[in-house]
Scaffold this motif. Structure first.
Motif, PDB file in Angstrom:
ATOM      1  N   LEU A 163     -10.179  -0.728   6.656  1.00 34.59           N
ATOM      2  CA  LEU A 163      -9.659   0.665   6.971  1.00 34.59           C
ATOM      3  C   LEU A 163      -8.999   1.452   5.801  1.00 34.59           C
ATOM      4  N   ARG A 164      -8.547   0.375   4.918  1.00 34.64           N
ATOM      5  CA  ARG A 164      -7.594   0.901   3.778  1.00 34.64           C
ATOM      6  C   ARG A 164      -6.190   1.437   4.454  1.00 34.64           C
ATOM      7  N   LEU A 165      -5.677   0.446   5.453  1.00 39.33           N
ATOM      8  CA  LEU A 165      -4.282   0.868   6.132  1.00 39.33           C
ATOM      9  C   LEU A 165      -3.558  -0.648   5.737  1.00 39.33           C
ATOM     10  N   PHE A 166      -2.241  -0.291   5.060  1.00 40.63           N
ATOM     11  CA  PHE A 166      -1.538  -1.512   4.549  1.00 40.63           C
ATOM     12  C   PHE A 166      -0.205  -1.519   5.160  1.00 40.63           C
ATOM     13  N   ASN A 167       0.243  -2.768   5.135  1.00 37.72           N
ATOM     14  CA  ASN A 167       1.652  -3.271   5.675  1.00 37.72           C
ATOM     15  C   ASN A 167       2.264  -2.028   5.259  1.00 37.72           C
ATOM     16  N   GLY A 168       3.282  -1.426   6.007  1.00 32.84           N
ATOM     17  CA  GLY A 168       4.251  -0.283   5.686  1.00 32.84           C
ATOM     18  C   GLY A 168       3.915   1.052   5.716  1.00 32.84           C
ATOM     19  N   ASP A 169       2.414   1.202   6.032  1.00 35.40           N
ATOM     20  CA  ASP A 169       2.187   2.528   6.211  1.00 35.40           C
ATOM     21  C   ASP A 169       2.382   3.069   7.362  1.00 35.40           C
TER      22      ASP A 169
ATOM     23  N   MET B  67       3.927   1.847  12.429  1.00 32.77           N
ATOM     24  CA  MET B  67       4.052   1.330  10.992  1.00 32.77           C
ATOM     25  C   MET B  67       2.983   0.097  11.020  1.00 32.77           C
ATOM     26  N   ILE B  68       2.204   0.294   9.984  1.00 37.57           N
ATOM     27  CA  ILE B  68       1.234  -1.082   9.969  1.00 37.57           C
ATOM     28  C   ILE B  68       1.944  -2.162   9.679  1.00 37.57           C
TER      29      ILE B  68
ATOM     30  N   GLY C 197       0.822  -1.208  -0.159  1.00 35.42           N
ATOM     31  CA  GLY C 197      -0.059  -0.057   0.168  1.00 35.42           C
ATOM     32  C   GLY C 197       1.048   1.271  -0.048  1.00 35.42           C
ATOM     33  N   LYS C 198       1.988   1.262   0.839  1.00 32.25           N
ATOM     34  CA  LYS C 198       2.794   2.465   0.947  1.00 32.25           C
ATOM     35  C   LYS C 198       3.389   2.680  -0.374  1.00 32.25           C
ATOM     36  N   ALA C 199       3.988   1.767  -1.256  1.00 35.44           N
ATOM     37  CA  ALA C 199       4.658   1.883  -2.483  1.00 35.44           C
ATOM     38  C   ALA C 199       3.572   2.315  -3.566  1.00 35.44           C
ATOM     39  N   ALA C 200       2.422   1.748  -3.566  1.00 39.12           N
ATOM     40  CA  ALA C 200       1.212   2.348  -4.361  1.00 39.12           C
ATOM     41  C   ALA C 200       0.933   3.691  -4.004  1.00 39.12           C
TER      42      ALA C 200
END
Length: 607
Positions: free
Chosen positions: A489-495, A481-482, A206-209
């Motif tokens: 919640l639209r929270l992703f690994n790395g957020d 960091m998630i 998610g962070k990279a996106a």
């Protein structure tokens, strides 16, 4: 023998049980089958695609091995496996597949084979149908000559992406990969009748996106093309899982070979982080007529899961020329010259689809970060340390690792200097900008040089200085960091989020996360999915991130995770300055060691 390996801590319970099950299916007492199956499972869990029998055959199973703890001889072992009903040859449907000396779990043989076959089909064909006049005009306009004699590799990448169904654009930090892709999308949309082509942007996390989305949005405004073309370039990027459509509680996706993606162009950023299984499923879901463009840094760390796929695709460590046909077309359409040594051959092949961006717009000629990262990539640890120690560069420094008992005192000033600015800023957006000004990177999670201990040291130093007031787990200023995706919640690994008092809610503590549109999303702390404090983070988790300044804290002894790719990734996360704290022997050992993951993909694509 597998019981002895279990007692030595080499094999896990699951690997032992799998080995025994395969032996039982083979007809009873089959120690060679049990051993091979258990080792195949073990090697896959270690990040390899397969288990190469030849790498261990006839050798001691443990360092202090005895005569009865030797792996079987290769030919005898292969013969036993070939006679087993659970072991098949390539193309068979069996639990284990033996291809020469490589033993695969069937699923990973299938992933690798399908990926290799699709990429060979994509790179072995002819050119895509394009209007060369429109392409030439677009290339000249979007990549104007800058008066330099050297090849414009961004322009070569754009030409390749337009002319080939598959292209890899590899390059280090600051080489302009996403800006180049924005130009490529403009070129494709300028083709006659292409205004309605569907473009999908994706990344592994998610962070990279979110970063890809932001980069494309910022880049397209600078393009020298018509406004209507800019408006057609999509801004929304998604994770690969969301793009493919995850099927809950299964390893399958809604989009696959039978139900391909509705897209004519698929762009994937941070491709070095994508494992074999996910990339194989992705390429199967990309329509054969669509263009697939991978962006990444082939010298970065490989994926956490099995495979070093981008490295295998790029044949990292070797230099290949281009075919004469490619060079001629490049000269005719784009006006660029590249070297075509005899080694390049005349066939199209995958070599014509791999472009390395070589000019860094972030690390100029006088950049110590650039020089040291090049030395690291070349495996020259001695030169890398000399460059850091001689004082010639202000943007990179070496410091001998303090003794464990001295670490809190030595680290204190750097902690206060690095983190106090964001802790004194009440505005969430400004606080995030200041927080990204400094980060501590560690190779390990546990131990005296791991993130858990270092995060505790940071909190202690900040509390003693009065910069945080920690009465419990949550406090104003806590960065988190998630670590597990939460699609609801639209929270992703790395957020990454920062805990702050929300004036709109009577100063109640909320965790703020930046949204792609520049706004802030807030959550009560107790609603967050799995997370951890993130003053310090692992180098693996830092992939795809950039910080103004970095302190890279190495362990005091050599460990398997310390590799050339990890050191390179850590150093190149910094935009302005990096400090490396370590021991010279440990640093040199890390730089001399490359990530080596066993697979047959490189051989299938390049040999």
């Amino acid at each position: 023998m597998i019981e002895r390996l279990y007692q030595q801590g080499i094999l896990s319970d699951l690997e032992i049980q799998f080995g025994r099950f395969m032996a039982e299916l083979s007809g009873g007492e089959n120690p060679e089958i049990a051993l091979a199956a258990a080792m195949a499972s073990h090697y896959q869990g270690e990040g390899n695609i397969c288990f190469d029998l030849s790498s261990v055959s006839g050798k001691p199973a443990v360092e202090e091995g005895t005569e009865d703890l030797l792996f079987p001889k290769l030919k005898e072992w292969q013969s036993k496996l070939e006679k087993s009903p659970v072991v098949g040859r390539p193309g068979d449907f069996r639990p284990l597949i033996l291809d020469g000396s490589r033993l695969y779990l069937y699923r990973y043989w299938d992933y690798e084979t399908k990926l290799a076959n699709i990429l060979k089909a994509r790179t072995g064909g002819g050119w895509e149908k394009v209007d060369e006049g429109a392409l030439n005009d677009g290339l000249s306009r979007l990549f104007p000559e800058e008066g330099e004699e050297e090849t414009d590799w961004q322009k070569v990448a754009a030409f390749t992406s337009a002319m080939k169904g598959f292209c890899v654009i590899s390059g280090g930090p600051g080489t302009g990969k996403t800006f180049t892709v924005a130009k490529i999308l403009a070129l494709l949309l300028e083709q006659p009748g292409a205004e309605k082509i569907r473009i999908a942007l994706a990344a592994p996390t998610g962070k990279a996106a979110a970063r890809l989305q932001e980069a494309i949005k910022n880049s397209k405004e600078k393009l020298n093309c018509r406004e209507e073309i800019k408006k057609l370039i999509p801004e929304e990027a998604s994770t690969i899982h969301r793009l493919l459509g995850s099927v809950p509680d299964s390893p399958y996706f809604r989009h696959n070979e039978e139900n391909p993606l509705p897209a004519e162009v698929v762009v994937v950023d941070e491709a070095s982080m994508v494992d074999l299984a996910l990339l194989s499923k992705l390429v199967q879901a990309v329509p054969p007529t669509a263009r697939l463009i991978l962006l990444g840094d082939k010298d970065q760390l490989a994926s956490v899961e099995a495979g070093a796929v981008l490295g295998d695709i790029c044949d990292t460590g070797k230099v290949h020329g281009y075919s004469q046909k490619f060079c001629d077309a490049l000269k005719q359409v784009a006006g660029e010259n590249v070297a075509c040594p005899a080694e390049g051959g005349d066939g199209p092949g995958i070599k014509d689809s791999i472009i390395q961006l070589r000019r860094s717009y972030r690390f100029r000629a006088l950049s110590g970060i650039g020089e040291v990262s090049r030395a690291v990539n070349e495996g020259d640890g001695i030169r890398a340390i000399e460059l850091m120690k001689n004082g010639s560069y202000r943007d990179i420094q070496w410091k001998e690792l303090p003794r464990p008992e001295a670490m809190p005192a030595v680290l204190k000033d750097r902690i206060i200097e690095g983190f106090s600015p964001y802790l004194q800023e009440p505005d969430p957006a400004k606080a995030f900008d200041l927080f990204n000004g400094f980060r501590i990177l560690c190779a390990l999670r546990e131990g005296l040089h791991g993130i858990h201990y270092i995060n505790l040291l940071v909190e202690q130093a900040l509390r003693n200085e009065g910069l945080i007031h920690r009465d419990g787990r949550w406090y104003a200023g806590r960065p988190v960091m998630i670590t597990r995706n939460d699609y609801n919640l639209r929270l992703f690994n790395g957020d990454v989020g920062i805990t702050l008092a929300d004036p709109n809610l009577e100063n109640e503590l909320r965790v703020f996360f930046p949204a792609p549109d520049g706004s802030m999303r807030t959550f009560p702390p107790l609603r967050l999915p799995d997370h951890e404090t993130v003053y310090a983070m692992t180098v693996h988790k830092s992939q795809g991130s950039e910080f103004d300044q970095v302190l890279f804290l190495m362990p005091d002894r050599s460990v398997p995770v310390l590799t050339r790719e990890l050191v390179y990734t850590a150093i190149t996360r910094a935009k302005e300055k990096v400090e490396v704290w370590g021991r010279e022997d440990v640093f040199q050992g890390a730089v001399s060691r490359r990530i080596e993951r066993i697979s047959g993909l490189r051989e299938a694509l390049w040999e």
